[in-house]
Design a protein around this motif. Structure first.
Motif, short mmCIF file in Angstrom:
data_model
loop_
_atom_site.label_atom_id
_atom_site.label_comp_id
_atom_site.label_asym_id
_atom_site.label_seq_id
_atom_site.Cartn_x
_atom_site.Cartn_y
_atom_site.Cartn_z
N THR A 236 0.84 -1.17 -0.15
CA THR A 236 -0.16 0.11 0.02
C THR A 236 1.08 1.39 0.01
O THR A 236 1.39 1.70 1.14
N VAL A 237 1.00 1.84 -1.11
CA VAL A 237 2.10 2.95 -1.33
C VAL A 237 1.21 4.30 -1.42
O VAL A 237 2.06 5.59 -1.74
N PHE A 238 -0.14 4.47 -1.21
CA PHE A 238 -1.01 5.46 -1.42
C PHE A 238 -1.71 5.70 0.00
O PHE A 238 -1.98 4.50 0.66
N ASP A 239 -1.61 6.92 0.73
CA ASP A 239 -2.69 7.02 1.91
C ASP A 239 -3.94 7.08 1.44
O ASP A 239 -4.42 6.86 0.26
N SER A 240 -4.79 7.16 2.57
CA SER A 240 -6.17 7.44 2.18
C SER A 240 -6.77 8.45 1.53
O SER A 240 -7.89 8.45 0.77
N GLN A 241 -5.95 9.60 1.44
CA GLN A 241 -6.19 10.68 0.46
C GLN A 241 -5.80 10.37 -1.00
O GLN A 241 -5.96 11.51 -1.59
N GLY A 242 -5.35 9.49 -1.10
CA GLY A 242 -4.54 9.18 -2.51
C GLY A 242 -2.98 9.74 -2.72
O GLY A 242 -3.16 9.71 -4.10
#
Length: 261
Positions: A236-242
């Motif tokens: 998972t290389v993106f956070d919850s905000q993209g």
């Protein structure tokens, strides 16, 4: 007016009418020849235009030529780093993918650094599906040019890879379809633009290979780009905000994933 003169006048009129009909027939015959000749020229011209367009498009109907520094069936996996490293980072990208560019901008240097220091080797799985989604041929053309760079060395490939992302056109633009533009970008990589490289790009030598690479991507089960997997585990290389995670967070994620193996 005598009868003789009247008959003579009628005969003269008939002769004039006959001569006029013959003149009109000859003129019609000339117009028909000109029309047929014009159609023939137009057909020949169209055939020449199609031939030029086909040659200039760099079609991918040639033989399969696989660049050096690849692995897998038909050499569809690009290897960067120690090929014997037990840790493998699989990277799935498309050169026209704006989200891939976003990740490259934030974490690209760290992704490479961990390959360079021996933490893992990178296996690139490149795609050209955005050509179908957006229209054009830029993804495939860029991939074929990257194949020519890869044939020079993995380092030249990686440098050209980074230049392509640093100069990625707008999503609706197909600038990578322009071979001259790709060669201009390749000139930003010191020592890449050799006669062999230039010929391979201009001739589309690696376009059949690029098609095989995209086929392999389509068969991989990966549904989007960018996707990163370390030793088979998706990261998972993106956070919850993209937004891409920070380089420090990326490094920590890699270390934790290797430790948990």
């Amino acid at each position: 007016m005598s009868n003789r003169n009247s008959q003579g006048a009628k005969g003269s009129a008939r002769e004039q009418m006959r001569a006029e009909r013959e003149r009109q027939q000859r003129a019609a015959a000339r117009r028909k020849k000109i029309l047929i000749g014009g159609i023939a020229v137009a057909v020949v011209g169209a055939a020449i235009g199609i031939s030029i367009a086909t040659a200039g498009s760099g079609g991918s109907g040639g033989p399969l030529v696989v660049p050096a520094n690849t692995t897998g069936t038909n050499g569809t996996v690009i290897v960067y780093g120690d090929p014997n490293n037990k840790n493998v980072l699989d990277v799935y990208e498309d050169f026209r993918c704006p989200v891939c560019d976003k990740l490259e901008t934030t974490d690209g240097a760290t992704v490479q650094q961990l390959a360079d220091n021996g933490t893992y080797t990178i296996h690139y799985h490149l795609a050209s599906f955005l050509d179908a989604n957006l229209g054009g041929s830029g993804s495939k053309n860029a991939l074929a040019a990257a194949g020519a760079a890869l044939n020079e060395s993995p380092q030249k490939f990686k440098q050209f890879h980074d230049v392509l992302y640093a100069n990625q056109p707008g999503e609706q633009s197909d600038d990578f379809a322009n071979t001259s533009h790709l060669l201009d970008l390749a000139a930003k990589v010191p020592g890449l633009v050799t006669p062999d490289f230039t010929k391979a790009v201009q001739d589309g030598t690696y376009k059949p290979w690029a098609g095989k690479v995209n086929d392999a991507f389509n068969s991989s089960g990966v549904s989007g780009t960018p996707t990163l997997k370390l030793n088979g585990k998706q990261l998972t290389v993106f956070d919850s905000q993209g937004n891409p995670i920070t380089p420090a967070q990326y490094t920590e994620l890699i270390q934790q994933t290797i430790a948990a193996k």
